[in-house]
Structures are given as structure tokens and as C-alpha cells.
Design a protein around this motif. Sequence first.
Motif, PDB file in Angstrom:
ATOM      1  N   TYR A   1     158.894 -20.752  50.913  1.00 61.26           N
ATOM      2  CA  TYR A   1     159.875 -20.060  50.092  1.00 61.26           C
ATOM      3  C   TYR A   1     161.283 -20.507  50.410  1.00 61.26           C
ATOM      4  O   TYR A   1     161.584 -20.952  51.509  1.00 61.26           O
ATOM      5  CB  TYR A   1     159.734 -18.541  50.156  1.00 61.26           C
ATOM      6  CG  TYR A   1     160.218 -17.853  51.410  1.00 61.26           C
ATOM      7  CD1 TYR A   1     159.328 -17.446  52.384  1.00 61.26           C
ATOM      8  CD2 TYR A   1     161.557 -17.595  51.621  1.00 61.26           C
ATOM      9  CE1 TYR A   1     159.753 -16.794  53.518  1.00 61.26           C
ATOM     10  CE2 TYR A   1     161.997 -16.942  52.756  1.00 61.26           C
ATOM     11  CZ  TYR A   1     161.089 -16.553  53.704  1.00 61.26           C
ATOM     12  OH  TYR A   1     161.523 -15.917  54.836  1.00 61.26           O
TER      13      TYR A   1
ATOM     14  N   SER B   1     162.645 -18.700  45.292  1.00 62.68           N
ATOM     15  CA  SER B   1     161.610 -19.556  44.737  1.00 62.68           C
ATOM     16  C   SER B   1     160.466 -19.602  45.742  1.00 62.68           C
ATOM     17  O   SER B   1     160.697 -19.808  46.927  1.00 62.68           O
ATOM     18  CB  SER B   1     162.155 -20.968  44.499  1.00 62.68           C
ATOM     19  OG  SER B   1     161.171 -21.804  43.946  1.00 62.68           O
ATOM     20  N   ASN B   2     159.240 -19.368  45.287  1.00 59.14           N
ATOM     21  CA  ASN B   2     158.061 -19.408  46.147  1.00 59.14           C
ATOM     22  C   ASN B   2     157.105 -20.472  45.642  1.00 59.14           C
ATOM     23  O   ASN B   2     156.915 -20.604  44.430  1.00 59.14           O
ATOM     24  CB  ASN B   2     157.326 -18.064  46.147  1.00 59.14           C
ATOM     25  CG  ASN B   2     158.173 -16.973  46.738  1.00 59.14           C
ATOM     26  OD1 ASN B   2     158.443 -16.981  47.914  1.00 59.14           O
ATOM     27  ND2 ASN B   2     158.598 -16.045  45.911  1.00 59.14           N
ATOM     28  N   ILE B   3     156.507 -21.195  46.543  1.00 54.13           N
ATOM     29  CA  ILE B   3     155.493 -22.196  46.194  1.00 54.13           C
ATOM     30  C   ILE B   3     154.264 -21.915  47.048  1.00 54.13           C
ATOM     31  O   ILE B   3     154.340 -21.946  48.268  1.00 54.13           O
ATOM     32  CB  ILE B   3     155.987 -23.632  46.468  1.00 54.13           C
ATOM     33  CG1 ILE B   3     157.289 -23.926  45.735  1.00 54.13           C
ATOM     34  CG2 ILE B   3     154.908 -24.647  46.077  1.00 54.13           C
ATOM     35  CD1 ILE B   3     157.963 -25.230  46.155  1.00 54.13           C
TER      36      ILE B   3
ATOM     37  N   THR C   1     159.933 -29.851  46.288  1.00 56.57           N
ATOM     38  CA  THR C   1     158.543 -30.306  46.261  1.00 56.57           C
ATOM     39  C   THR C   1     157.955 -30.071  47.637  1.00 56.57           C
ATOM     40  O   THR C   1     158.515 -30.498  48.640  1.00 56.57           O
ATOM     41  CB  THR C   1     158.444 -31.807  45.905  1.00 56.57           C
ATOM     42  OG1 THR C   1     159.137 -32.045  44.675  1.00 56.57           O
ATOM     43  CG2 THR C   1     156.993 -32.242  45.757  1.00 56.57           C
TER      44      THR C   1
ATOM     45  N   GLY D   1     152.987 -28.558  45.162  1.00 59.15           N
ATOM     46  CA  GLY D   1     153.690 -27.604  44.316  1.00 59.15           C
ATOM     47  C   GLY D   1     155.171 -27.886  44.249  1.00 59.15           C
ATOM     48  O   GLY D   1     155.728 -28.581  45.095  1.00 59.15           O
ATOM     49  N   THR D   2     155.802 -27.352  43.206  1.00 53.98           N
ATOM     50  CA  THR D   2     157.230 -27.555  43.002  1.00 53.98           C
ATOM     51  C   THR D   2     157.899 -26.225  42.681  1.00 53.98           C
ATOM     52  O   THR D   2     157.252 -25.258  42.286  1.00 53.98           O
ATOM     53  CB  THR D   2     157.500 -28.544  41.851  1.00 53.98           C
ATOM     54  OG1 THR D   2     156.926 -28.025  40.649  1.00 53.98           O
ATOM     55  CG2 THR D   2     156.927 -29.923  42.156  1.00 53.98           C
ATOM     56  N   GLY D   3     159.191 -26.210  42.831  1.00 55.71           N
ATOM     57  CA  GLY D   3     160.004 -25.050  42.502  1.00 55.71           C
ATOM     58  C   GLY D   3     161.445 -25.503  42.385  1.00 55.71           C
ATOM     59  O   GLY D   3     161.736 -26.699  42.475  1.00 55.71           O
ATOM     60  N   THR D   4     162.344 -24.577  42.185  1.00 52.77           N
ATOM     61  CA  THR D   4     163.759 -24.913  42.107  1.00 52.77           C
ATOM     62  C   THR D   4     164.549 -23.961  42.996  1.00 52.77           C
ATOM     63  O   THR D   4     164.113 -22.850  43.270  1.00 52.77           O
ATOM     64  CB  THR D   4     164.290 -24.807  40.665  1.00 52.77           C
ATOM     65  OG1 THR D   4     164.055 -23.480  40.184  1.00 52.77           O
ATOM     66  CG2 THR D   4     163.624 -25.819  39.751  1.00 52.77           C
ATOM     67  N   THR D   5     165.708 -24.419  43.426  1.00 58.18           N
ATOM     68  CA  THR D   5     166.595 -23.577  44.220  1.00 58.18           C
ATOM     69  C   THR D   5     167.559 -22.873  43.280  1.00 58.18           C
ATOM     70  O   THR D   5     167.835 -23.351  42.184  1.00 58.18           O
ATOM     71  CB  THR D   5     167.394 -24.390  45.242  1.00 58.18           C
ATOM     72  OG1 THR D   5     168.211 -25.325  44.546  1.00 58.18           O
ATOM     73  CG2 THR D   5     166.503 -25.099  46.217  1.00 58.18           C
TER      74      THR D   5
END
Length: 170
Positions: free
Chosen positions: A41, A49-51, A75, A84-88
Amino acid sequence: TWVKFSSLNLPEATHYILAYAPDDQKIGYAFNQYGARMLFYFVSPTGASNISVLNALTTNVWYNLVLVNNNGALTAYINGVNRGTGTTNGAVTTTQPFTIGSGSNSPDMTIDDVRIYNRALSPAEVAQLYTQGGGKISKSNSSNSLKNGLVGWWTFDGKDVTADTTTDSS
């Protein structure tokens, strides 16, 4: 970062592997063990954002964990594979120390070769970190490209470790 869990018999709660996010501040990055799952996270003052990076952890198996932040695009890699991916939603600005498996919320684990870079690693460099570490944990050799931008490196090799501290070799 390499990690191996000795036990997964923990309550369903967040247990820190690596963290730059003290509970009282709720700002930063962390890899967590949550039961038999592994999560990453990122929390900023403007959001989170959590992955979910792995849903079935196994005891006594080494995992290579890498998080890449490329201009806000996150990433998470396990064993050199994009999981997995996410954004800040903002930048981490805290004066709190980075912690490696410390505190009461730490799982029963062994950690090796923790690195922090001031740049985004390429997928090829992430794969190289996994390949060079496989079968030679605690030998901490690194190519020139993997030394570029390295701002924190805790090898956990014998010469760098005392009873309760490890030396930054960057």
C-alpha cells in the motif's frame, strides 16, 4: 528485498514487512503480510492505493519483493513478475524512519538484501535483481546498472550485521 516467512499463523491484521508509514501518520509505503496474503500500500495525505500482490503465501520459501514508482504509476513485483499496479495520490513527505521488519506488527520472517533507489527500475532490472539473488541469498553482488540511483542498501551479510542493526552499504 527478499523475505521468507517461518509462520503464517497470525491473526487477520496488517503485519509489516517493510514500512515507511508509521501508524500514527498514515503516510508512506509498506509491504504487508495479511494472513496468507501479501499486500502493498501507498498512503498520502490525499488518498491511498492498495495492490494485492500474492494471495497464497507459503512458509519457508524466499520471495523477492520490488515496488517501482514511475512518476506516480506503481508496479509491484514478486519474483521478477509484475503482480499488480496502482497509482499514487501524492508524495511521501515524512521524517519518520524507514523500518525493516520491526515492531509488534512484524511477521515471523527472515529478510535479506533490502534496497531503495531514487529512480524507477526497468522491468529488466527488476528481473535481474530476482535472477542474481536466486540461490545466492546473502551474497549481495550487484551490476553497475543496479548501483545507479541506489540510495539505501541493507545486505544483511555477516560483516554488515550486529545483534540488532544492519549497515547501509549504498
